[in-house]
Design an enzyme around this catalytic site. Sequence first.
Site, mmCIF file in Angstrom:
data_model
loop_
_atom_site.group_PDB
_atom_site.id
_atom_site.type_symbol
_atom_site.label_atom_id
_atom_site.label_comp_id
_atom_site.label_asym_id
_atom_site.label_seq_id
_atom_site.Cartn_x
_atom_site.Cartn_y
_atom_site.Cartn_z
ATOM 1 C CB SER A 1 -0.957 0.021 1.194
ATOM 2 O OG SER A 1 -0.250 0.181 2.410
ATOM 3 C CE LYS B 1 -2.939 2.004 4.781
ATOM 4 N NZ LYS B 1 -2.832 1.233 3.526
#
Length: 215
Positions: free
Chosen positions: A35, A103
């Site tokens: 990701s 993230k």
Amino acid sequence: MSLLLEMTTVTVLALVITVVLRLFVAEAFYVPSESMYDTLTTNDRILAEKVSYLHRDVDRGDIIVFKDPGHWLNEEQKEPGTLRRVGEFVGILPRSGEGHLVKRVIGVAGDKVVCCDKAGRITVNGIPLDEREYLLKDAKPSTTTFSVVVPPGSLWVMGDNRAESADSRAHMGGPGGGFVPVDNVVGRACCVIWPSDRMTMLRPPETFKKPGLKK
């Protein structure tokens, strides 16, 4: 006996120091997914430092390691064995990523984060972000449209590999509205420490230093 006692004492002290460092200074993690590609890739070992957040708040552009705020991790992850758990706890092995995500912070409390402006850019408080420094080449900032205001004590996070990241955007309709509680943050990913050919420091991109971005 004297030598054995001395060795035992040194070993115990070393383990105590290691655990204290892990809890309050820095901790190693495996990156669990693609990701954040290609800033980070699967099985990169990163160091999440905890010291900077003792004297400053989490800021835009930081790459953070945080505890799953509520069923963001859909895939089943292999349960580590006992020896693996012990190694992770004392800090001689990096955490496997179990129950944690990595993230990039796009918005902090009070920010209005919108996708997208007429040029296809994400804006924060009306300021467009130039994300070419960390997004994949020719990748769109987002194919999901949204307009959110980050509530107090929360963060809006997104992966650098936007097409493969189940980040804040994917959880807008769930509990918490896609926001990550600041209390869930374990630390700031400051560097890649392994493999050797990927060793690098991780610094906030220049776009997050734009005048007028902060409210």
